[in-house]
Motif scaffolding. Structure first.
Motif, mmCIF file in Angstrom:
data_model
loop_
_atom_site.group_PDB
_atom_site.id
_atom_site.type_symbol
_atom_site.label_atom_id
_atom_site.label_comp_id
_atom_site.label_asym_id
_atom_site.label_seq_id
_atom_site.Cartn_x
_atom_site.Cartn_y
_atom_site.Cartn_z
ATOM 1 N N SER A 280 -29.317 -44.415 21.220
ATOM 2 C CA SER A 280 -29.524 -44.512 19.772
ATOM 3 C C SER A 280 -29.674 -43.125 19.143
ATOM 4 C CB SER A 280 -30.773 -45.358 19.486
ATOM 5 O OG SER A 280 -30.604 -46.687 19.961
ATOM 6 N N VAL A 281 -30.429 -42.260 19.808
ATOM 7 C CA VAL A 281 -30.582 -40.888 19.305
ATOM 8 C C VAL A 281 -29.252 -40.141 19.376
ATOM 9 C CG1 VAL A 281 -31.732 -38.673 19.705
ATOM 10 C CG2 VAL A 281 -33.016 -40.799 19.952
ATOM 11 N N MET A 282 -28.542 -40.335 20.468
ATOM 12 C CA MET A 282 -27.238 -39.694 20.632
ATOM 13 C C MET A 282 -26.269 -40.142 19.533
ATOM 14 S SD MET A 282 -24.736 -39.910 23.968
ATOM 15 C CE MET A 282 -24.276 -41.615 23.631
ATOM 16 N N LEU A 283 -26.264 -41.423 19.219
ATOM 17 C CA LEU A 283 -25.411 -41.947 18.147
ATOM 18 C C LEU A 283 -25.788 -41.342 16.802
ATOM 19 C CD1 LEU A 283 -25.082 -45.718 19.092
ATOM 20 C CD2 LEU A 283 -23.205 -44.122 18.733
ATOM 21 N N PHE A 284 -27.060 -41.153 16.590
ATOM 22 C CA PHE A 284 -27.559 -40.537 15.369
ATOM 23 C C PHE A 284 -26.917 -39.159 15.176
ATOM 24 C CE2 PHE A 284 -31.613 -38.963 13.057
ATOM 25 C CZ PHE A 284 -31.092 -39.345 11.833
ATOM 26 N N ALA A 285 -26.868 -38.381 16.260
ATOM 27 C CA ALA A 285 -26.277 -37.036 16.197
ATOM 28 C C ALA A 285 -24.762 -37.102 16.002
ATOM 29 C CB ALA A 285 -26.605 -36.260 17.478
ATOM 30 N N ILE A 286 -24.096 -38.016 16.702
ATOM 31 C CA ILE A 286 -22.636 -38.111 16.615
ATOM 32 C C ILE A 286 -22.197 -38.605 15.240
ATOM 33 C CG2 ILE A 286 -20.608 -39.303 17.543
ATOM 34 C CD1 ILE A 286 -21.990 -39.261 20.282
ATOM 35 N N VAL A 287 -22.900 -39.597 14.691
ATOM 36 C CA VAL A 287 -22.592 -40.073 13.340
ATOM 37 C C VAL A 287 -22.795 -38.947 12.336
ATOM 38 C CG1 VAL A 287 -23.347 -41.619 11.484
ATOM 39 C CG2 VAL A 287 -23.047 -42.507 13.796
ATOM 40 N N GLY A 288 -23.848 -38.157 12.536
ATOM 41 C CA GLY A 288 -24.102 -37.019 11.652
ATOM 42 C C GLY A 288 -22.968 -36.013 11.687
ATOM 43 N N LEU A 289 -22.439 -35.738 12.885
ATOM 44 C CA LEU A 289 -21.323 -34.812 13.010
ATOM 45 C C LEU A 289 -20.090 -35.341 12.286
ATOM 46 C CD1 LEU A 289 -19.978 -32.288 14.252
ATOM 47 C CD2 LEU A 289 -19.499 -33.656 16.299
ATOM 48 N N GLY A 290 -19.832 -36.646 12.440
ATOM 49 C CA GLY A 290 -18.692 -37.243 11.762
ATOM 50 C C GLY A 290 -18.811 -37.168 10.254
ATOM 51 N N LEU A 291 -20.013 -37.418 9.736
ATOM 52 C CA LEU A 291 -20.230 -37.338 8.295
ATOM 53 C C LEU A 291 -20.092 -35.909 7.782
ATOM 54 C CD1 LEU A 291 -23.238 -39.783 7.783
ATOM 55 C CD2 LEU A 291 -20.908 -40.081 6.952
ATOM 56 N N MET A 292 -20.548 -34.948 8.583
ATOM 57 C CA MET A 292 -20.432 -33.556 8.164
ATOM 58 C C MET A 292 -18.969 -33.149 8.039
ATOM 59 S SD MET A 292 -21.942 -30.078 9.958
ATOM 60 C CE MET A 292 -20.709 -30.083 11.276
ATOM 61 N N ILE A 293 -18.158 -33.525 9.039
ATOM 62 C CA ILE A 293 -16.735 -33.194 8.988
ATOM 63 C C ILE A 293 -16.056 -33.927 7.839
ATOM 64 C CG2 ILE A 293 -14.545 -33.328 10.251
ATOM 65 C CD1 ILE A 293 -16.147 -32.952 12.813
ATOM 66 N N ALA A 294 -16.447 -35.202 7.598
ATOM 67 C CA ALA A 294 -15.883 -35.960 6.483
ATOM 68 C C ALA A 294 -16.249 -35.324 5.145
ATOM 69 C CB ALA A 294 -16.375 -37.404 6.535
ATOM 70 N N GLY A 295 -17.450 -34.762 5.080
ATOM 71 C CA GLY A 295 -17.883 -34.129 3.841
ATOM 72 C C GLY A 295 -17.178 -32.814 3.575
ATOM 73 N N LEU A 296 -16.843 -32.099 4.650
ATOM 74 C CA LEU A 296 -16.187 -30.803 4.496
ATOM 75 C C LEU A 296 -14.680 -30.938 4.286
ATOM 76 C CD1 LEU A 296 -18.087 -28.839 7.299
ATOM 77 C CD2 LEU A 296 -18.400 -28.607 4.833
ATOM 78 N N ALA A 297 -14.080 -32.035 4.789
ATOM 79 C CA ALA A 297 -12.637 -32.232 4.648
ATOM 80 C C ALA A 297 -12.305 -32.790 3.269
ATOM 81 C CB ALA A 297 -12.130 -33.180 5.731
ATOM 82 N N LYS A 298 -11.092 -32.516 2.827
ATOM 83 C CA LYS A 298 -10.648 -32.992 1.512
ATOM 84 C C LYS A 298 -9.792 -34.245 1.619
ATOM 85 C CE LYS A 298 -10.758 -28.444 -0.694
ATOM 86 N NZ LYS A 298 -9.991 -27.397 -1.422
ATOM 87 N N THR A 299 -9.103 -34.417 2.759
ATOM 88 C CA THR A 299 -8.246 -35.583 2.945
ATOM 89 C C THR A 299 -8.552 -36.246 4.283
ATOM 90 O OG1 THR A 299 -6.459 -34.349 4.022
ATOM 91 C CG2 THR A 299 -6.415 -34.469 1.596
ATOM 92 N N VAL A 300 -8.092 -37.498 4.432
ATOM 93 C CA VAL A 300 -8.271 -38.221 5.689
ATOM 94 C C VAL A 300 -7.537 -37.500 6.817
ATOM 95 C CG1 VAL A 300 -7.881 -40.408 6.883
ATOM 96 C CG2 VAL A 300 -8.504 -40.414 4.469
ATOM 97 N N GLU A 301 -6.354 -36.968 6.525
ATOM 98 C CA GLU A 301 -5.565 -36.267 7.544
ATOM 99 C C GLU A 301 -6.300 -35.022 8.045
ATOM 100 O OE1 GLU A 301 -4.415 -37.301 4.623
ATOM 101 O OE2 GLU A 301 -3.178 -38.980 5.322
ATOM 102 N N GLN A 302 -6.881 -34.265 7.107
ATOM 103 C CA GLN A 302 -7.649 -33.073 7.493
ATOM 104 C C GLN A 302 -8.841 -33.457 8.369
ATOM 105 O OE1 GLN A 302 -8.905 -30.811 4.106
ATOM 106 N NE2 GLN A 302 -6.837 -30.118 3.566
ATOM 107 N N GLN A 303 -9.533 -34.503 7.972
ATOM 108 C CA GLN A 303 -10.712 -34.947 8.703
ATOM 109 C C GLN A 303 -10.343 -35.395 10.117
ATOM 110 O OE1 GLN A 303 -11.806 -38.089 9.763
ATOM 111 N NE2 GLN A 303 -13.980 -37.710 10.059
ATOM 112 N N SER A 304 -9.246 -36.156 10.234
ATOM 113 C CA SER A 304 -8.816 -36.670 11.532
ATOM 114 C C SER A 304 -8.382 -35.536 12.456
ATOM 115 C CB SER A 304 -7.667 -37.659 11.334
ATOM 116 O OG SER A 304 -7.197 -38.125 12.577
#
Length: 382
Positions: A280-304
């Protein structure tokens, strides 16, 4: 709470309606676990054979052989003559030959790190791992030799005396450590399949999270985000619904992988209660990383693209594909700043002794808070 759950369940259903989701979430991790777990070896018989040719035949060249021979999970190492080794290499009875040339000890005494030749068959793809291990062992030998010669200059005694003491001290420390671990019942030795199961489960979980967190960008671009904001649901409920869906999707994936690797590969994951808290803690960190990259990217392609590149490259450094100890020292230091390293360390600790790895949990929580803080600030609700 009902609005949060509606958003969450809608997102989960959307993900599992895609056939490719099952490939990334379940088929690929199991396939990589089987391939790399078998490659790394589950037992001595599965290890590739390598012959070491020692033309120097001195104290230091023999010490290098002993260092490579002990605690080695990558290959079987035997001594042989140059002619015998080359013949077996040509017949492909062995995968490679490590050649220590004459003058090895002399070069070490002069403060140089001699080059070691490693010749291998073209089909052998783990040559970089072997050369990395050789480099690490040579560096260790060089440090001990330098210390022994410095002591010899100060005392006038033979350097071999101090070198043997340093070597004996290293052996005693390792023996004492193994004794403490055995006495406390904390033996955490993992097979190739077990280590690969943990590593690739984490890597493909991260790849999945890169994909699902990218739905925020997709929803914003196709208008779904704006329609959600126009509903009676608050921004907090929308964000909570998405976060809960990401968390549950991650748990579904990792939970199924735990069950599948246990049934198919006999992987031992350890105490279920400790495992549940840590994942659960590990998922917390991984979801956070995904959200950070999604926040920094401008498009879905960039994020992926950015997400996949970051996950795969950092997983290599963190020791997902091969044992961390065979990497160069600077890469091992870099690995300490990656969440995968601490995720794998925590899972190994749980598999070994069943107790919660509090150090790994604390570090993963720091990762999670930093990633979530950056991600939530960068994601635009308008």
């Amino acid at each position: 709470m009902r609005k949060i759950w509606n958003i969450c369940s809608w997102e989960i259903q959307r993900i599992f309606k895609k056939p490719q989701s099952y490939l990334i979430m379940f088929a690929m991790p199991l396939l990589f676990t089987m391939l790399f777990g078998t490659l790394l070896g589950d037992g001595e018989k599965n290890k590739p054979a390598i012959v070491l040719v020692d033309e120097d035949d001195t104290i230091l060249s023999k010490s290098l052989f002993e260092e490579l021979h002990k605690d080695n999970s990558l290959f079987k190492l035997e001594k042989g003559t140059n002619q015998q080794a080359l013949h077996e290499l040509e017949e492909k009875k062995i995968v490679g030959v490590i050649h220590i040339q004459k003058g090895f000890e002399t070069e070490m005494a002069e403060g140089e790190v001699p080059k070691i030749n490693f010749q291998h068959i073209p089909e052998f793809t783990s040559n970089q791992a072997i050369t990395g291990l050789l480099s690490n062992k040579l560096s260790k030998l060089n440090i001990e030799t330098t210390a022994a010669f410095a002591w010899s200059e100060q005392t006038g005694e033979a350097w071999q005396v101090m070198y043997e003491k340093l070597k004996l001290n290293s052996i005693l420390e390792n023996t004492e450590l193994k004794k403490v671990i055995t006495d406390e019942g904390n033996v955490s030795e993992q097979s190739g399949l077990s280590g690969s199961a943990a590593g690739f489960s984490i890597m493909f979980l991260m790849i999945t999270m890169m994909s699902v967190t990218g739905t925020i960008l997709e929803a914003r671009n196709n208008g779904v985000w704006y329609r959600l904001i126009s509903t009676p649901a608050s921004r907090f409920e929308i964000a909570a619904g998405y976060l809960l869906s990401f968390f549950l999707i991650g748990w579904i994936q990792f939970g199924i992988l735990i069950v599948a690797t246990t049934l198919f590969f006999d992987v031992k994951w350890g105490n279920p209660f400790s495992l549940m808290i840590f994942v659960s803690v590990m998922l917390f960190a991984i979801v956070g990383l995904g959200l950070m990259i999604a926040g920094l990217a401008k498009t879905v392609e960039q994020q992926s693209a950015a997400g996949s590149l970051i996950v795969v490259s950092t997983s290599m450094i963190a020791g997902v594909y091969w044992p961390l100890e065979i990497e160069p020292v600077f890469m091992q230091k870099m690995a300490n700043f990656l969440p995968q390293t601490w995720a794998m360390k925590g899972l190994k600790d749980i598999a070994g002794n069943g107790v919660l790895p509090f150090e790994s949990i604390a570090i993963l929580l720091v990762f999670a808070l930093v990633f979530l803080f950056i991600g939530m600030r960068k994601i635009k609700f308008e």
